[in-house]
Every structure is written in structure tokens, then in C-alpha cells.
Design a protein around this motif. Structure first.
Motif, mmCIF file in Angstrom:
data_model
loop_
_atom_site.group_PDB
_atom_site.id
_atom_site.type_symbol
_atom_site.label_atom_id
_atom_site.label_comp_id
_atom_site.label_asym_id
_atom_site.label_seq_id
_atom_site.Cartn_x
_atom_site.Cartn_y
_atom_site.Cartn_z
ATOM 1 N N LEU A 56 0.833 -1.198 0.000
ATOM 2 C CA LEU A 56 0.000 0.000 0.000
ATOM 3 C C LEU A 56 0.868 1.247 0.000
ATOM 4 N N THR A 57 0.391 2.305 -0.638
ATOM 5 C CA THR A 57 1.099 3.587 -0.622
ATOM 6 C C THR A 57 0.988 4.217 0.763
ATOM 7 N N ALA A 58 1.733 5.298 0.956
ATOM 8 C CA ALA A 58 1.648 6.027 2.223
ATOM 9 C C ALA A 58 0.212 6.450 2.502
ATOM 10 N N ARG A 59 -0.434 7.003 1.480
ATOM 11 C CA ARG A 59 -1.833 7.434 1.637
ATOM 12 C C ARG A 59 -2.721 6.253 2.021
ATOM 13 N N GLU A 60 -2.560 5.143 1.319
ATOM 14 C CA GLU A 60 -3.418 3.980 1.576
ATOM 15 C C GLU A 60 -3.170 3.391 2.957
ATOM 16 N N ASN A 61 -1.926 3.422 3.428
ATOM 17 C CA ASN A 61 -1.644 2.955 4.788
ATOM 18 C C ASN A 61 -2.372 3.804 5.820
ATOM 19 N N VAL A 62 -2.409 5.109 5.611
ATOM 20 C CA VAL A 62 -3.117 5.988 6.543
ATOM 21 C C VAL A 62 -4.627 5.785 6.430
ATOM 22 N N LEU A 63 -5.110 5.576 5.210
ATOM 23 C CA LEU A 63 -6.547 5.387 4.990
ATOM 24 C C LEU A 63 -7.082 4.143 5.696
ATOM 25 N N VAL A 64 -6.236 3.123 5.852
ATOM 26 C CA VAL A 64 -6.662 1.914 6.569
ATOM 27 C C VAL A 64 -7.240 2.278 7.929
ATOM 28 N N ALA A 65 -6.607 3.229 8.606
ATOM 29 C CA ALA A 65 -7.095 3.674 9.917
ATOM 30 C C ALA A 65 -8.123 4.785 9.781
ATOM 31 N N ALA A 66 -7.878 5.710 8.858
ATOM 32 C CA ALA A 66 -8.747 6.884 8.744
ATOM 33 C C ALA A 66 -10.177 6.513 8.391
ATOM 34 N N GLU A 67 -10.348 5.522 7.524
ATOM 35 C CA GLU A 67 -11.699 5.149 7.100
ATOM 36 C C GLU A 67 -12.504 4.515 8.220
ATOM 37 N N LEU A 68 -11.820 3.966 9.220
ATOM 38 C CA LEU A 68 -12.527 3.371 10.363
ATOM 39 C C LEU A 68 -13.319 4.410 11.138
ATOM 40 N N VAL A 69 -12.871 5.656 11.072
ATOM 41 C CA VAL A 69 -13.560 6.719 11.821
ATOM 42 C C VAL A 69 -14.191 7.732 10.869
ATOM 43 N N GLY A 70 -14.476 7.287 9.626
ATOM 44 C CA GLY A 70 -15.223 8.112 8.699
ATOM 45 C C GLY A 70 -14.427 9.189 7.999
ATOM 46 N N GLN A 71 -13.088 9.093 8.018
ATOM 47 C CA GLN A 71 -12.276 10.082 7.326
ATOM 48 C C GLN A 71 -12.036 9.663 5.875
ATOM 49 N N THR A 72 -11.578 10.615 5.078
ATOM 50 C CA THR A 72 -11.479 10.436 3.632
ATOM 51 C C THR A 72 -10.028 10.483 3.150
ATOM 52 N N ARG A 73 -9.873 10.295 1.844
ATOM 53 C CA ARG A 73 -8.560 10.425 1.197
ATOM 54 C C ARG A 73 -7.952 11.803 1.476
ATOM 55 N N GLN A 74 -8.774 12.829 1.433
ATOM 56 C CA GLN A 74 -8.275 14.185 1.702
ATOM 57 C C GLN A 74 -7.781 14.313 3.144
ATOM 58 N N ASP A 75 -8.481 13.662 4.064
ATOM 59 C CA ASP A 75 -8.038 13.673 5.462
ATOM 60 C C ASP A 75 -6.698 12.959 5.604
ATOM 61 N N ALA A 76 -6.561 11.827 4.911
ATOM 62 C CA ALA A 76 -5.302 11.082 4.973
ATOM 63 C C ALA A 76 -4.149 11.937 4.455
ATOM 64 N N ASP A 77 -4.379 12.643 3.357
ATOM 65 C CA ASP A 77 -3.348 13.512 2.804
ATOM 66 C C ASP A 77 -3.000 14.638 3.792
ATOM 67 N N ALA A 78 -4.025 15.132 4.482
ATOM 68 C CA ALA A 78 -3.781 16.202 5.457
ATOM 69 C C ALA A 78 -2.919 15.704 6.608
ATOM 70 N N TRP A 79 -3.159 14.471 7.061
ATOM 71 C CA TRP A 79 -2.330 13.924 8.142
ATOM 72 C C TRP A 79 -0.890 13.717 7.673
ATOM 73 N N LEU A 80 -0.719 13.251 6.439
ATOM 74 C CA LEU A 80 0.642 13.078 5.914
ATOM 75 C C LEU A 80 1.346 14.420 5.797
ATOM 76 N N SER A 81 0.622 15.435 5.397
ATOM 77 C CA SER A 81 1.207 16.781 5.345
ATOM 78 C C SER A 81 1.599 17.243 6.739
ATOM 79 N N ARG A 82 0.753 16.915 7.703
ATOM 80 C CA ARG A 82 1.003 17.307 9.093
ATOM 81 C C ARG A 82 2.335 16.738 9.612
ATOM 82 N N VAL A 83 2.684 15.545 9.170
ATOM 83 C CA VAL A 83 3.933 14.933 9.636
ATOM 84 C C VAL A 83 5.093 15.175 8.661
#
Length: 232
Positions: free
Chosen positions: A100-127
């Protein structure tokens, strides 16, 4: 400060015929917004304490309460749901899915709490990984992989973030950056961070230092993270 997690005479013994005391009965409170560093040699009880807080193991005695819930009273299924909703984990060897890509690895967790691809990208930007969303773990350095793991943990917006030797596979500079990032997450998001380490230098980033030996908390001290540590 508000106690997010509590150990109430909680201890852990392993074995049936031959008993091994991993953690003596312990009273402890972990505050929201704090980075708590668990220091001690191998076998001192650090990981056992972390596992009890994260609901990865049941106490043999006493009680563990996290975010108002008594973990020892939960079934394995209830604990799994509790961890998914309230606890983030960061491990020494990242535990990213290599396909999985970096985005997809984050999405594995993000989607559990209703977050989206854009949210995953925002978290990656945050770090600090903006522009690296489509890279696979093999295309990232160790420090960058650990940042993806932190973004994945934070994407659930956990009340409690547990880090088990998060810098053990990193060089000194990358390790300092990762621990500084955990400190920023704790203070910005208001979650409690509990970090196990053997590295004394990482205590510079902590608000509180617990030293363990032979299954007991040997000392407990408040600490003011240095400006230099926060800036790294």
C-alpha cells in the motif's frame, strides 16, 4: 491535569505453574496532553505496562481504566473495538503494509472513523510528508516510514497514543524528529502519549519520566521539555 488513564493496583503475572511477576501492583495516572516516557532496562516491565494501557493484555490483579472504561471487564471483542476507537499504536518496525502507498496505509485507519482520502493527505502533510502520498514504504527512508505510521495512528484521533520503542530502528537524528513529532501531537491534539524507550536522551522530549526496574516504578518525575528539543 485530567487523568485519561489509570492503573489501580494493577499488576501482571505470567505463567501457571511457574509464575513470573512482570509488573508489581501499581497505582498510576496518565494525563491527557502529556508525553510520558517509560525508561528502564529490558525486563523492567515497560512493555507490560504499555500493553495493559492499550488493552493488549489483561491485568492479573487490580484495574486498568482508560477514558472511563475498565479494560479488565471487557471481552476480547469489546477490547478490540475499544482499541480501534480510542487507542493509536506506533511500533519500532513501523508495521506498514508494503503493498500500500503512504496514503493507503493511513486510509486503513482513517476510514474506520469516517475520514477520507483528503483527510489522509492532510495527516501526511502534518507529519512533513506532503508530496509523498503515492510512495510505497520501500521508497521511503526509515524516518519517513515512521512518520507514515504516526500519521496512521493520529488519523483515528485517539485519546491515547502508545509508542513502543518508536526510534529503535532509526538513526539518531531521525529518532529525535519522530519523538518531537509525538510531542507536538500530544500537545496539539490533547491526547496522552506513552512512549517506551531505552534511550535516555529521548527523555528531553517528555513531560513526565517514569523509571521502571524489576516490574516496579522506581521514580516518577515531572519534566519540562527543553525548547531545543521541541524545535528539532
Amino acid at each position: 491535569m485530567t487523568a485519561l488513564a489509570q492503573l489501580k493496583k494493577a499488576g501482571k503475572v505470567y505463567g501457571t505453574q511457574v509464575l513470573t511477576r512482570a509488573l508489581a501492583p501499581t497505582d498510576l495516572e496518565i494525563a491527557a496532553g502529556d508525553v510520558t516516557c517509560l525508561l528502564g532496562p529490558s525486563g523492567s516491565g515497560k512493555t507490560t505496562l504499555l500493553n495493559l494501557l492499550g488493552g493488549l493484555d489483561y491485568p492479573s490483579e487490580g484495574e486498568v481504566v482508560v477514558n472511563g472504561s475498565a479494560l479488565g471487564a471487557m471481552s476480547a471483542r469489546e477490547l478490540a473495538l475499544f482499541r480501534r476507537q480510542h487507542v493509536g499504536f506506533v511500533f519500532q518496525f513501523f508495521n506498514l503494509v508494503p503493498s500500500l502507498t503512504a496514503r493507503e496505509n493511513v486510509l486503513v485507519a482513517a476510514e474506520l472513523v469516517g475520514q477520507t482520502r483528503q483527510d489522509a493527505d492532510a495527516w501526511l502533510s502534518r507529519v512533513g510528508l506532503a508530496g509523498m502520498e503515492d510512495r510505497f514504504p520501500s521508497e521511503l527512508s526509515g524516518g519517513q516510514q515512521q512518520r507514515v505510521a504516526i500519521a496512521r495512528a493520529l488519523a483515528k484521533k485517539p485519546r491515547l497514543l502508545l509508542a513502543d520503542e518508536p526510534t529503535g530502528a532509526l538513526d539518531h537524528d531521525a529518532g529525535n524528529q519522530v519523538v518531537a513529532l509525538l510531542g507536538e501531537a500530544s500537545h496539539d491534539e490533547g491526547c496522552a502519549v506513552v512512549m517506551v524507550t531505552h534511550d535516555e536522551s529521548l527523555a528531553a522530549y517528555a513531560d513526565r519520566i517514569l523509571r521502571l526496574r524489576d516490574g516496579r516504578v522506581e521514580s516518577d518525575e515531572r519534566h519540562s521539555p527543553t525548547a531545543a528539543a521541541r524545535a528539532k
